[in-house]
Structures are given as C-alpha cells and as structure tokens.
Design a protein around this motif. Structure first.
Motif, PDB file in Angstrom:
ATOM      1  N   THR A   1     -30.278 -24.859 -10.999  1.00 54.82           N
ATOM      2  CA  THR A   1     -31.231 -24.190 -11.876  1.00 54.82           C
ATOM      3  C   THR A   1     -31.470 -25.002 -13.135  1.00 54.82           C
ATOM      4  N   LEU A   2     -30.402 -25.488 -13.732  1.00 49.44           N
ATOM      5  CA  LEU A   2     -30.559 -26.287 -14.944  1.00 49.44           C
ATOM      6  C   LEU A   2     -31.307 -27.586 -14.661  1.00 49.44           C
ATOM      7  N   LEU A   3     -31.028 -28.219 -13.531  1.00 49.49           N
ATOM      8  CA  LEU A   3     -31.768 -29.429 -13.173  1.00 49.49           C
ATOM      9  C   LEU A   3     -33.253 -29.132 -12.985  1.00 49.49           C
ATOM     10  N   TYR A   4     -33.562 -28.014 -12.356  1.00 49.63           N
ATOM     11  CA  TYR A   4     -34.968 -27.648 -12.187  1.00 49.63           C
ATOM     12  C   TYR A   4     -35.637 -27.445 -13.541  1.00 49.63           C
ATOM     13  N   VAL A   5     -34.974 -26.752 -14.433  1.00 48.56           N
ATOM     14  CA  VAL A   5     -35.553 -26.512 -15.751  1.00 48.56           C
ATOM     15  C   VAL A   5     -35.763 -27.831 -16.492  1.00 48.56           C
ATOM     16  N   ILE A   6     -34.791 -28.718 -16.403  1.00 52.30           N
ATOM     17  CA  ILE A   6     -34.924 -30.014 -17.074  1.00 52.30           C
ATOM     18  C   ILE A   6     -36.141 -30.765 -16.559  1.00 52.30           C
ATOM     19  N   PHE A   7     -36.315 -30.830 -15.252  1.00 53.02           N
ATOM     20  CA  PHE A   7     -37.430 -31.596 -14.713  1.00 53.02           C
ATOM     21  C   PHE A   7     -38.752 -30.851 -14.834  1.00 53.02           C
ATOM     22  N   ALA A   8     -38.735 -29.538 -14.923  1.00 50.43           N
ATOM     23  CA  ALA A   8     -39.970 -28.808 -15.203  1.00 50.43           C
ATOM     24  C   ALA A   8     -40.426 -29.080 -16.632  1.00 50.43           C
ATOM     25  N   VAL A   9     -39.487 -29.093 -17.564  1.00 52.20           N
ATOM     26  CA  VAL A   9     -39.823 -29.435 -18.947  1.00 52.20           C
ATOM     27  C   VAL A   9     -40.305 -30.876 -19.024  1.00 52.20           C
ATOM     28  N   ASP A  10     -39.684 -31.747 -18.256  1.00 48.28           N
ATOM     29  CA  ASP A  10     -40.117 -33.136 -18.194  1.00 48.28           C
ATOM     30  C   ASP A  10     -41.576 -33.209 -17.769  1.00 48.28           C
TER      31      ASP A  10
ATOM     32  N   SER B   1     -46.118 -44.619 -28.728  1.00 50.49           N
ATOM     33  CA  SER B   1     -46.004 -43.495 -27.803  1.00 50.49           C
ATOM     34  C   SER B   1     -45.424 -43.939 -26.469  1.00 50.49           C
ATOM     35  N   LEU B   2     -45.798 -45.127 -26.032  1.00 49.74           N
ATOM     36  CA  LEU B   2     -45.257 -45.651 -24.785  1.00 49.74           C
ATOM     37  C   LEU B   2     -43.753 -45.872 -24.890  1.00 49.74           C
ATOM     38  N   VAL B   3     -43.300 -46.386 -26.028  1.00 48.97           N
ATOM     39  CA  VAL B   3     -41.866 -46.602 -26.240  1.00 48.97           C
ATOM     40  C   VAL B   3     -41.126 -45.265 -26.298  1.00 48.97           C
ATOM     41  N   GLU B   4     -41.696 -44.294 -26.993  1.00 49.39           N
ATOM     42  CA  GLU B   4     -41.067 -42.967 -27.081  1.00 49.39           C
ATOM     43  C   GLU B   4     -40.935 -42.336 -25.702  1.00 49.39           C
ATOM     44  N   MET B   5     -41.975 -42.454 -24.881  1.00 49.38           N
ATOM     45  CA  MET B   5     -41.916 -41.849 -23.551  1.00 49.38           C
ATOM     46  C   MET B   5     -40.935 -42.608 -22.663  1.00 49.38           C
ATOM     47  N   ALA B   6     -40.826 -43.917 -22.842  1.00 50.98           N
ATOM     48  CA  ALA B   6     -39.839 -44.688 -22.073  1.00 50.98           C
ATOM     49  C   ALA B   6     -38.428 -44.245 -22.434  1.00 50.98           C
ATOM     50  N   ILE B   7     -38.170 -43.982 -23.701  1.00 48.94           N
ATOM     51  CA  ILE B   7     -36.857 -43.475 -24.126  1.00 48.94           C
ATOM     52  C   ILE B   7     -36.604 -42.098 -23.519  1.00 48.94           C
ATOM     53  N   PHE B   8     -37.622 -41.245 -23.537  1.00 51.87           N
ATOM     54  CA  PHE B   8     -37.501 -39.896 -22.978  1.00 51.87           C
ATOM     55  C   PHE B   8     -37.169 -39.957 -21.484  1.00 51.87           C
ATOM     56  N   ILE B   9     -37.899 -40.768 -20.743  1.00 51.22           N
ATOM     57  CA  ILE B   9     -37.652 -40.894 -19.312  1.00 51.22           C
ATOM     58  C   ILE B   9     -36.299 -41.550 -19.065  1.00 51.22           C
ATOM     59  N   GLY B  10     -35.925 -42.512 -19.914  1.00 52.80           N
ATOM     60  CA  GLY B  10     -34.623 -43.154 -19.780  1.00 52.80           C
ATOM     61  C   GLY B  10     -33.475 -42.175 -19.925  1.00 52.80           C
ATOM     62  N   VAL B  11     -33.570 -41.269 -20.891  1.00 58.81           N
ATOM     63  CA  VAL B  11     -32.532 -40.247 -21.069  1.00 58.81           C
ATOM     64  C   VAL B  11     -32.457 -39.349 -19.834  1.00 58.81           C
ATOM     65  N   LEU B  12     -33.605 -38.983 -19.289  1.00 60.61           N
ATOM     66  CA  LEU B  12     -33.601 -38.150 -18.081  1.00 60.61           C
ATOM     67  C   LEU B  12     -33.001 -38.890 -16.885  1.00 60.61           C
ATOM     68  N   VAL B  13     -33.295 -40.170 -16.761  1.00 57.45           N
ATOM     69  CA  VAL B  13     -32.740 -40.948 -15.650  1.00 57.45           C
ATOM     70  C   VAL B  13     -31.226 -41.072 -15.792  1.00 57.45           C
ATOM     71  N   VAL B  14     -30.744 -41.299 -17.017  1.00 61.43           N
ATOM     72  CA  VAL B  14     -29.296 -41.384 -17.237  1.00 61.43           C
ATOM     73  C   VAL B  14     -28.633 -40.053 -16.875  1.00 61.43           C
ATOM     74  N   ALA B  15     -29.257 -38.951 -17.265  1.00 61.73           N
ATOM     75  CA  ALA B  15     -28.701 -37.630 -16.932  1.00 61.73           C
ATOM     76  C   ALA B  15     -28.694 -37.409 -15.421  1.00 61.73           C
ATOM     77  N   LEU B  16     -29.764 -37.796 -14.755  1.00 61.22           N
ATOM     78  CA  LEU B  16     -29.825 -37.641 -13.300  1.00 61.22           C
ATOM     79  C   LEU B  16     -28.774 -38.503 -12.612  1.00 61.22           C
ATOM     80  N   LEU B  17     -28.598 -39.735 -13.066  1.00 62.88           N
ATOM     81  CA  LEU B  17     -27.569 -40.598 -12.487  1.00 62.88           C
ATOM     82  C   LEU B  17     -26.168 -40.029 -12.699  1.00 62.88           C
ATOM     83  N   HIS B  18     -25.936 -39.442 -13.867  1.00 61.86           N
ATOM     84  CA  HIS B  18     -24.637 -38.825 -14.143  1.00 61.86           C
ATOM     85  C   HIS B  18     -24.375 -37.653 -13.195  1.00 61.86           C
TER      86      HIS B  18
END
Length: 118
Positions: free
Chosen positions: A63-72, A91-108
């Motif tokens: 459920t938490l993963l779904y919420v995270i990726f829905a917010v994404d 803006s491109l750099v900010e979005m790359a950081i945002f996606i990077g944090v999500l990828v790190v969380a998904l890998l974890h």
C-alpha cells in the motif's frame, strides 16, 4: 477584514452542509442493529482469537509503495507537459533528484525482499 468574513462564511456554510447531511441520514436511514451487523469485519476475514495478534505487514508495504508511486505520477505528469515550454535546466535537475530518490527507495525495498508475493 472583508476577506476574512468571506472565508468564515464559507467555513460555516460547509459545516452547516455537513451537519444537515448527517442529520438527514439519521432521520431517513433505517436502523436495525443486529449482532451480525455489530461484529467487527476487517478485510473479508471474520474475527477469530484475541484482538491483539501479530500479523504480516506485507500488505501495508504494498500500500505504501502504491501511494509513493501514485504521488510520483501526480508530480511527473504535469511536469512532463510543461518541461519543454516553460521550465529550464534547474527544473530538470530537480526532477532528476526526485526520481533518483524514488529509485533509491525502490532498490532498497527490492533488496530487502519486500516486493516478493510469496
């Protein structure tokens, strides 16, 4: 001061509508509290045993993963629509950081084995 009065009027009107809806439900809805209707029902499972019992949190993780990726998705779609016309490199750099944090969380989560269904 007039703006505050408008906000107060809207808040009061909202509270009055909620109170009216609850009052109408109480007056119009049938009430037949039987023992079957008053028992606890959770996730399609009848209550068995003690109230405090250890259970798996796997569904909570999904459920938490779904919420995270829905917010994404809520952040990515509007950004993708205006990225070429109005937003710059920052803006491109900010979005790359945002996606990077999500990828790190998904890998974890994947490394801990929380994405397996069995």
């Amino acid at each position: 001061m007039r703006e505050y009065l408008v906000v107060a009027a809207v808040v009061l009107a909202g509270a009055a509508l909620v109170a009216a809806a609850m009052g109408a439900r109480r007056l119009l809805a049938p009430a037949d509290p039987t023992p079957g209707k008053l028992t606890t029902y959770e996730s399609g499972v009848d209550p068995v045993g003690q109230g405090w019992q250890q259970s798996s949190v796997r569904y909570l993780v999904f459920t938490l993963l779904y919420v995270i990726f829905a917010v994404d998705a809520v952040y990515l779609f509007p950004w993708a629509l205006v990225v070429r016309t109005e937003l710059g490199l920052a803006s491109l750099v900010e979005m790359a950081i945002f996606i990077g944090v999500l990828v790190v969380a998904l890998l974890h989560v994947w490394r801990r084995g929380l994405l397996r269904w069995w």
